[in-house]
Write a protein that holds these residues in place. Structure first.
Motif, PDB file in Angstrom:
ATOM      1  N   GLY A  22     -29.917   1.829  13.765  1.00 22.33           N
ATOM      2  CA  GLY A  22     -30.278   2.753  12.719  1.00 22.33           C
ATOM      3  C   GLY A  22     -29.122   4.102  12.804  1.00 22.33           C
ATOM      4  O   GLY A  22     -29.185   4.468  11.887  1.00 22.33           O
ATOM      5  N   ALA A  23     -28.121   3.870  14.272  1.00 22.54           N
ATOM      6  CA  ALA A  23     -27.448   5.023  14.654  1.00 22.54           C
ATOM      7  C   ALA A  23     -26.261   4.836  14.124  1.00 22.54           C
ATOM      8  O   ALA A  23     -25.460   5.220  14.453  1.00 22.54           O
ATOM      9  CB  ALA A  23     -28.002   5.844  15.459  1.00 22.54           C
ATOM     10  N   GLU A  24     -25.864   3.515  13.283  1.00 20.49           N
ATOM     11  CA  GLU A  24     -24.330   2.757  13.830  1.00 20.49           C
ATOM     12  C   GLU A  24     -23.628   3.438  13.122  1.00 20.49           C
ATOM     13  O   GLU A  24     -22.201   3.446  13.364  1.00 20.49           O
ATOM     14  CB  GLU A  24     -24.609   1.257  13.601  1.00 20.49           C
ATOM     15  CG  GLU A  24     -25.350   0.732  11.850  1.00 20.49           C
ATOM     16  CD  GLU A  24     -25.358  -0.240  11.582  1.00 20.49           C
ATOM     17  OE1 GLU A  24     -24.834  -1.151  13.006  1.00 20.49           O
ATOM     18  OE2 GLU A  24     -25.661  -1.458  10.997  1.00 20.49           O
ATOM     19  N   ASP A  25     -24.052   4.375  11.617  1.00 18.61           N
ATOM     20  CA  ASP A  25     -22.920   5.390  11.317  1.00 18.61           C
ATOM     21  C   ASP A  25     -22.815   6.753  12.012  1.00 18.61           C
ATOM     22  O   ASP A  25     -22.133   6.651  11.230  1.00 18.61           O
ATOM     23  CB  ASP A  25     -23.730   4.753  10.046  1.00 18.61           C
ATOM     24  CG  ASP A  25     -24.629   5.422   9.389  1.00 18.61           C
ATOM     25  OD1 ASP A  25     -26.008   5.605  10.138  1.00 18.61           O
ATOM     26  OD2 ASP A  25     -24.648   5.803   8.467  1.00 18.61           O
ATOM     27  N   LEU A  26     -23.824   6.982  13.022  1.00 18.79           N
ATOM     28  CA  LEU A  26     -23.219   8.273  13.218  1.00 18.79           C
ATOM     29  C   LEU A  26     -22.244   8.212  15.080  1.00 18.79           C
ATOM     30  O   LEU A  26     -22.104   7.379  14.898  1.00 18.79           O
ATOM     31  CB  LEU A  26     -24.813   8.735  13.186  1.00 18.79           C
ATOM     32  CG  LEU A  26     -25.844   8.470  12.741  1.00 18.79           C
ATOM     33  CD1 LEU A  26     -26.897   8.592  13.106  1.00 18.79           C
ATOM     34  CD2 LEU A  26     -25.657   9.815  11.400  1.00 18.79           C
ATOM     35  N   PRO A  27     -21.350   9.074  14.743  1.00 16.59           N
ATOM     36  CA  PRO A  27     -21.157   9.718  16.248  1.00 16.59           C
ATOM     37  C   PRO A  27     -22.141   9.839  17.260  1.00 16.59           C
ATOM     38  O   PRO A  27     -21.504  10.396  18.069  1.00 16.59           O
ATOM     39  CB  PRO A  27     -19.970  10.910  15.370  1.00 16.59           C
ATOM     40  CG  PRO A  27     -21.395  11.593  14.960  1.00 16.59           C
ATOM     41  CD  PRO A  27     -22.294  10.939  14.468  1.00 16.59           C
ATOM     42  N   LEU A 138     -30.894  11.967  14.730  1.00 14.66           N
ATOM     43  CA  LEU A 138     -29.893  12.070  15.176  1.00 14.66           C
ATOM     44  C   LEU A 138     -29.044  12.208  13.382  1.00 14.66           C
ATOM     45  O   LEU A 138     -27.670  12.956  13.936  1.00 14.66           O
ATOM     46  CB  LEU A 138     -29.373  10.735  15.872  1.00 14.66           C
ATOM     47  CG  LEU A 138     -30.229  10.807  17.185  1.00 14.66           C
ATOM     48  CD1 LEU A 138     -30.023   8.754  17.465  1.00 14.66           C
ATOM     49  CD2 LEU A 138     -29.748  11.198  17.888  1.00 14.66           C
ATOM     50  N   ARG A 139     -29.661  11.686  12.813  1.00 18.71           N
ATOM     51  CA  ARG A 139     -28.740  11.706  12.137  1.00 18.71           C
ATOM     52  C   ARG A 139     -28.125  13.550  11.126  1.00 18.71           C
ATOM     53  O   ARG A 139     -27.502  14.355  10.693  1.00 18.71           O
ATOM     54  CB  ARG A 139     -29.623  11.233  10.396  1.00 18.71           C
ATOM     55  CG  ARG A 139     -28.397  11.033   8.913  1.00 18.71           C
ATOM     56  CD  ARG A 139     -29.528   9.780   7.508  1.00 18.71           C
ATOM     57  NE  ARG A 139     -28.764   8.458   8.797  1.00 18.71           N
ATOM     58  CZ  ARG A 139     -28.396   7.560   9.230  1.00 18.71           C
ATOM     59  NH1 ARG A 139     -26.801   8.316   8.380  1.00 18.71           N
ATOM     60  NH2 ARG A 139     -28.490   6.359   9.954  1.00 18.71           N
ATOM     61  N   TYR A 140     -29.763  14.107  11.213  1.00 21.63           N
ATOM     62  CA  TYR A 140     -29.536  15.488  10.611  1.00 21.63           C
ATOM     63  C   TYR A 140     -28.654  16.344  11.884  1.00 21.63           C
ATOM     64  O   TYR A 140     -28.008  16.887  11.248  1.00 21.63           O
ATOM     65  CB  TYR A 140     -31.039  15.986  10.605  1.00 21.63           C
ATOM     66  CG  TYR A 140     -31.413  17.635  10.839  1.00 21.63           C
ATOM     67  CD1 TYR A 140     -30.894  18.025   9.750  1.00 21.63           C
ATOM     68  CD2 TYR A 140     -30.838  18.523  11.813  1.00 21.63           C
ATOM     69  CE1 TYR A 140     -30.695  19.927   9.245  1.00 21.63           C
ATOM     70  CE2 TYR A 140     -31.158  20.141  11.610  1.00 21.63           C
ATOM     71  CZ  TYR A 140     -31.469  20.444  10.448  1.00 21.63           C
ATOM     72  OH  TYR A 140     -30.923  21.258  10.074  1.00 21.63           O
ATOM     73  N   VAL A 141     -28.870  16.526  13.304  1.00 22.57           N
ATOM     74  CA  VAL A 141     -27.858  16.805  13.776  1.00 22.57           C
ATOM     75  C   VAL A 141     -26.433  16.286  14.176  1.00 22.57           C
ATOM     76  O   VAL A 141     -25.099  17.181  14.653  1.00 22.57           O
ATOM     77  CB  VAL A 141     -28.545  17.056  15.792  1.00 22.57           C
ATOM     78  CG1 VAL A 141     -30.037  17.590  15.409  1.00 22.57           C
ATOM     79  CG2 VAL A 141     -29.264  15.623  16.428  1.00 22.57           C
ATOM     80  N   THR A 142     -26.953  15.415  13.991  1.00 23.62           N
ATOM     81  CA  THR A 142     -24.991  14.955  13.616  1.00 23.62           C
ATOM     82  C   THR A 142     -24.501  15.931  12.932  1.00 23.62           C
ATOM     83  O   THR A 142     -23.255  15.686  12.731  1.00 23.62           O
ATOM     84  CB  THR A 142     -24.793  13.348  14.180  1.00 23.62           C
ATOM     85  OG1 THR A 142     -25.695  12.533  12.699  1.00 23.62           O
ATOM     86  CG2 THR A 142     -24.858  13.280  15.416  1.00 23.62           C
ATOM     87  N   SER A 143     -25.233  15.493  11.114  1.00 26.86           N
ATOM     88  CA  SER A 143     -24.107  16.103  10.554  1.00 26.86           C
ATOM     89  C   SER A 143     -23.827  17.722   9.362  1.00 26.86           C
ATOM     90  O   SER A 143     -23.531  17.419   9.309  1.00 26.86           O
ATOM     91  CB  SER A 143     -25.478  15.478   8.620  1.00 26.86           C
ATOM     92  OG  SER A 143     -26.320  16.679   9.137  1.00 26.86           O
TER      93      SER A 143
END
Length: 145
Positions: A22-27, A138-143
């Motif tokens: 699910g997080a493959e597109d996140l840093p 994870l999406r929220y904090v990394t964005s």
């Protein structure tokens, strides 16, 4: 910024794989303890065969701690998963270690464990019930960088 996320806890389901996919597109870079139960139990066997099972467990726990302590100390965030099938004392220990180091962590468990984990959850910065909720955090904090 790349985030280092440590995935701690229960090893008998695919929750780690769900979060990683699910997080493959996140840093985000993921790390975890040894998740092969037999390999973990035998981690110290290269040091010799102790006479009692207690000492084998002690020896292997210490060898495993080299990896666990290092990866927790290097992480930016830990996810600590508690399943319903086994008692994950190691996960509770990891959460406590994160709290002692002031490392942010998220607990991941279902509603049935809320009371049993009240102190662990109280020190967590979030409680999630599903891997997809963890991915959204994870999406929220990394964005927001």
């Amino acid at each position: 910024m790349e985030w280092n996320v440590y995935l701690s806890g229960e090893i008998h389901t695919d929750w780690r794989e769900q979060i990683i996919a699910g997080a493959e597109d996140l840093p985000v870079n993921f790390a975890s303890p040894v998740t092969d139960h037999e390999a973990s139990d035998a981690a110290g066997d290269m040091l010799g065969k102790p006479e009692a099972p207690f000492w084998r467990d002690h020896q292997s726990a210490r060898v495993n701690a080299i990896r666990t302590k290092t990866l927790i100390e290097q992480c930016d965030l830990a996810i600590v998963r508690f399943g319903d099938k086994y008692k994950q004392w190691n996960a509770a220990f990891d959460a406590g270690y994160c709290a002692a180091l002031d490392k942010p962590y998220i607990t991941l468990h279902d509603d049935a464990l809320v009371h049993a984990l009240k102190e662990v959850d109280a020190a967590a910065l979030a409680w999630a019930q599903t891997p997809s909720q963890v991915v959204e955090i994870l999406r929220y904090v990394t964005s927001q960088l």
